[in-house]
Design an enzyme around this catalytic site. Structure first.
Site: not given
Length: 375
Positions: A67-68, A71
């Site tokens: 998820h990170e 980003h």
């Protein structure tokens, strides 16, 4: 993030693990192995519950890392600098060192997080359909990952800053109002309302007898509220420095000291008497280093008389900045490099002053007081 250590690098980004991550993995493994899986899937062996519990906890944090990473990859593609990714007790955080100047960039970097969690959930759900048994340990593991990533996507899209949904909201408001300050203010207020809702719900659970769940949800609310307030103050500070250059904030014409000066003389004459915290060190008209209060504190007081400034100073080249650079950019460099000051030099290398964190904070405080009096 302090108290973390780097375990890998992906696309040049250091991946750090905070010490609280270990606490979270242990607690989550215990909760899943002793509670969730035995209640949902009875009949397994004790070893199977603990194995699936531990695997679920680790794979959940791997999902958070993905998820990170999404980003960070989008941030890099939009020209932003990503200094690190850190996993900690509340999940993970991408440390994007440079702020976006475009609401579209903010929107894309933020929205990709929930989309990635939703995609992971979808892949796990498809994998679950291909397994012969959804109640086997492997099936339970895949089912858990599908569910928890769906919940992660829903949680992060909530419109409360600094969650991804709050950042999406800020980007939309920023684009609509053409003001990052106004967009941030509204988004952080919404985030704090959401945070107080979490805290209130956590207290309700505690009163109903679910102390552990209540404390966890309350801590999440406290964390969200603190992060939203910190972001609001940061953006307001940047607005206070809009149009302000380094030359207006720096301490001009700092005195030079010789490297042969003893540390004792430095402390008595410059640190205590004049209240200076950093001084350039020059020899034969050339800057050879910088000595700071931090350098002095590394040395026992008994050694001050036996050591010279040259023995403890930070040697050239020293981090420097131009007098015409915006204060906000200089402050970003101070934070990124974890230093307390920058030398201010002209194009020809002439030293004009020193810019420190305390100079920046003092300028902002005095300017705020003057505005209050004018109001």
């Amino acid at each position: 993030m302090e108290s973390s250590f780097t375990v890998a690098r992906i696309r040049g980004i250091p991946i750090g693990v905070h010490y609280t991550w270990g606490i979270a993995v242990v607690l989550m493994t215990w909760s899943l192995a002793a509670g969730y899986f035995p209640m949902t899937y009875p009949g397994w062996s004790r070893e199977a519950y603990w194995l699936v519990g531990a695997a679920s906890a680790v794979l959940l944090f791997i999902s958070v890392l993905l998820h990170e990473l999404c980003h960070s990859v989008v941030a890099q593609a939009r020209g932003l600098v990503v200094s690190s990714i850190t996993l900690f007790i509340f999940g993970g955080v991408s440390n994007i060192a440079s702020e976006s100047d475009d609401p579209q960039d903010e929107f894309l970097v933020a929205v990709v997080g929930p989309v990635s969690s939703l995609a992971i959930s979808g892949v796990c759900w498809l994998a679950l359909q291909a397994l012969p048994s959804a109640t086997s340990p492997l099936g339970a593991l895949v089912s858990y990952l599908a569910t928890v990533n769906l919940m992660l996507a829903i949680f992060n899209i909530l419109p409360g800053f600094p969650l991804d949904g709050g950042r999406v909201l800020r980007a939309i408001l920023w684009g609509a109002t053409r003001s990052v300050v106004r967009g941030t203010t509204i988004a952080t207020v919404v985030g704090q309302i959401l945070a107080f809702g979490f805290i209130g719900y956590g207290l309700l659970l505690i009163f109903e007898g679910s102390a552990l769940s209540g404390l966890w949800i309350g801590f999440i609310g406290w964390f969200l509220n603190s992060a939203a307030e910190a972001t609001r103050r940061h953006v307001q500070m940047e607005e206070g420095f809009r149009g302000i250059t380094v030359a207006r904030v720096m301490a001009p014409d700092p005195p030079f000291i010789a490297p042969a000066l003893s540390v004792r003389e430095l402390v008595d004459e410059y640190i205590l008497r004049r209240g200076l915290r950093a001084l350039p060190v020059a020899q034969d008209g050339q800057i050879v280093g910088l000595v700071t209060l931090t350098d002095i504190k590394k040395l026992d007081e008994a050694e001050w008389g036996r050591n010279s400034v040259g023995a403890i100073m930070t040697r050239a080249p020293i981090e420097a900045v131009g007098p015409g650079e915006p204060v906000t950019k200089a402050l970003e460099r101070i934070v990124q490099r974890d230093i307390n000051q920058l030398l201010v030099v002209d194009r020809d290398g002439t030293l004009l002053g020193i810019l420190s964190r305390s100079d920046v904070m003092r300028f902002l405080q005095i300017r705020s007081e003057l505005r209050m009096r004018q109001g």
